[in-house]
Design an enzyme around this catalytic site. Structure first.
Site, PDB file in Angstrom:
ATOM      1  CG  HIS A   1       6.078   4.432  10.485  1.00  0.00           C
ATOM      2  ND1 HIS A   1       5.476   4.693   9.274  1.00  0.00           N
ATOM      3  CD2 HIS A   1       5.836   3.132  10.736  1.00  0.00           C
ATOM      4  CE1 HIS A   1       4.913   3.576   8.820  1.00  0.00           C
ATOM      5  NE2 HIS A   1       5.109   2.624   9.683  1.00  0.00           N
TER       6      HIS A   1
ATOM      7  CG  ASP B   1      -0.138  -0.095   2.537  1.00  0.00           C
ATOM      8  OD1 ASP B   1       1.103  -0.020   2.509  1.00  0.00           O
ATOM      9  OD2 ASP B   1      -0.768  -0.252   3.602  1.00  0.00           O
TER      10      ASP B   1
ATOM     11  CG  HIS C   1      10.240   5.638  10.183  1.00  0.00           C
ATOM     12  ND1 HIS C   1      10.606   6.658   9.342  1.00  0.00           N
ATOM     13  CD2 HIS C   1       9.581   4.741   9.406  1.00  0.00           C
ATOM     14  CE1 HIS C   1      10.198   6.388   8.123  1.00  0.00           C
ATOM     15  NE2 HIS C   1       9.569   5.218   8.131  1.00  0.00           N
TER      16      HIS C   1
ATOM     17  CD  GLU D   1       0.179  -6.672   3.168  1.00  0.00           C
ATOM     18  OE1 GLU D   1       0.201  -5.450   3.013  1.00  0.00           O
ATOM     19  OE2 GLU D   1       0.864  -7.257   4.019  1.00  0.00           O
TER      20      GLU D   1
ATOM     21  NE  ARG E   1       3.926  10.104   4.032  1.00  0.00           N
ATOM     22  CZ  ARG E   1       4.732  10.999   3.488  1.00  0.00           C
ATOM     23  NH1 ARG E   1       4.409  12.262   3.474  1.00  0.00           N
ATOM     24  NH2 ARG E   1       5.863  10.630   2.944  1.00  0.00           N
TER      25      ARG E   1
ATOM     26  CD  GLU F   1       0.095   4.434   4.520  1.00  0.00           C
ATOM     27  OE1 GLU F   1      -0.891   5.049   4.994  1.00  0.00           O
ATOM     28  OE2 GLU F   1       1.266   4.813   4.686  1.00  0.00           O
TER      29      GLU F   1
END
Ligand code: UD1
Ligand code: UDP
Length: 374
Positions: free
Chosen positions: A210, A98, A243, A120, A212, A134
């Site tokens: 991490h 994604d 990250h 996936e 967004r 995503e």
């Protein structure tokens, strides 16, 4: 018979981890010729995985910039992938998951009229902005896909509801389980020596964060909740491989810089990560892949998100949404620390993500398809 040219495209750490077992099977199969093009959406975090699995990309577009925007990743990746596909001329392109690389890879293959296999496929939250971007990357990729490799029956159902033809969906399990099986060792010695020094009389917790959509105020708020939990439960010791996003690094240092029972470290190699997970008491994360891996390793997971597209583990009971506020996260950790029945139930939940044979199934489906065509 002519070999089937399979081009795997990826760009970030989790895609690399989950494609590595597929690439290994493609390399070993007598009927396939495996090519790898990485966008380099990630740099150091991608190299760590490529090195571990001995993957040498045929092409590396090396697009990463500090604090890159989604639009930049999309356009830079699309342009580079267009040329890469034109050069390699594959029979099929494989993308994973994604990320923005995933979507750009599927779009570039479509522009070349080359079939797309989506590894996936079919995970959904039905919330356009969570996870962001995503959820839409996955949907848009799905619209361009010819072979949907769905990890579970639920992801297959999601695709059927959207009108995807049943004969193009294959339930394979998740390739991340294949990767975990390749990496777990009983007497494991960590590559990162800081992990060999951990005090195992403490309750070790793996923390990662991490996303967004969590950056900024939200992340600062739930970091305060985690900090409060660390003060409330001195028997906990958290390991947080931070990250490399500078916005995440700043927030982590600000929240935890002076807290004794947490260790902030650089991103660790995936073999260290899987084995650390195997040794820990529970996992606190907003990562997608870690929810699946922890399920396979029978570790309770508190998810630092308001939604999850991994609802199978939620239903089985091994994963709980801890939300993204100070209060919800502190309460979530407190419940797990103070309710041994809940802890035990979460630990014993079934792993719904497969048995470690997903990559073998994917390669078999591809070779059978092209055998029938030739
Ligand atoms: C990306 C994916 C996300 C996935 C995550 C896995 C998109 C939009 N986001 O998010 O779906 O869950 O990867 O980790 O596709 N950086 C480095 N070195 C690295 C990697 C990142 O310095 O090896 C820094 C750079 O400043 C970069 C920033 O991190 O600009 C953000 O990277 P980016 O790939 O844009 O977003 P992620 O949050 O990593
Ligand atoms: N991981 C790793 N090193 C780390 C943190 C995570 O190898 O320091 C692995 C982890 O085991 C999982 C994957 O990276 O397989 C998850 O990546 P990330 O959380 O970046 O992305 P997401 O899964 O959320 O897309």
């Amino acid at each position: 018979m002519k070999k089937i040219k399979v081009l795997s495209i990826f760009g970030t750490r989790p895609e690399a981890i989950k494609m590595a077992p597929v690439i290994k099977k493609l390399k070993d199969h007598p009927q396939t010729e495996s090519f790898v093009c990485v966008t380099g959406q990630h740099r150091e975090m991608l190299s760590q995985v490529l090195d571990l699995f001995h993957i040498v990309p045929d092409i590396n577009l090396d697009i990463m910039k500090e604090k890159q925007t989604i639009s930049y990743i999309t356009t830079a990746a699309l342009e580079g992938l267009d040329q890469a596909i034109g050069k390699i001329k594959p029979d099929i392109v494989l993308v994973h998951g994604d990320t923005t690389t995933t979507f750009a890879g599927a779009l570039a293959a479509f522009y070349h009229q080359i079939p797309v296999g989506h590894v996936e496929a079919g995970l959904r939250t039905y919330n356009k902005y969570s996870p962001y971007p995503e959820e839409m990357n996955r949907k848009l990729t799905g619209a361009l896909t010819d072979f949907h490799f769905a990890p579970t029956e639920l992801s297959k159902e999601n695709l059927l509801k959207e009108g995807v033809k049943e004969e193009s969906i294959f339930v394979t399990g998740n390739t991340v389980i294949d990767a975990v099986k390749m990496n777990i060792e009983e007497q494991y010695r960590y590559e990162d020596d800081a992990l060999n020094q951990l005090d195992l009389s403490k309750k070790i917790v793996l923390l990662t964060s991490h996303r967004r959509e969590n950056l900024g105020e939200k992340m600062r708020d739930y970091f305060k909740g985690i900090r409060a939990a660390l003060e409330k439960y001195p028997e906990l010791f958290m390991v947080y491989p931070v990250h490399k996003n500078p916005l995440v690094m700043d927030a982590a240092k600000e929240a935890f810089g002076d807290v004794k029972n947490i260790k902030l470290i650089e991103p660790i190699g995936v073999k260290d990560c899987h084995n650390l997970m195997n040794h820990c008491y529970f996992v606190l994360t907003d990562s997608g892949g870690i929810q699946e891996e922890a399920s396979a390793l029978s570790k309770p997971v508190l998810v630092l998100r308001d939604t999850t597209e991994r609802t199978e583990a939620l239903k089985e009971g091994g994963v709980k949404l801890a939300g993204t506020t100070y209060r919800s996260v502190l309460d979530g950790i407190s419940m797990l620390m103070e309710d041994p029945v809940l802890y035990d139930t979460m630990k014993r939940a079934k792993n719904p993500y497969g048995d470690g044979t997903a990559s073998e199934k994917i390669v078999q489906i591809i070779t059978e398809h092209f055998k029938e065509k030739s």
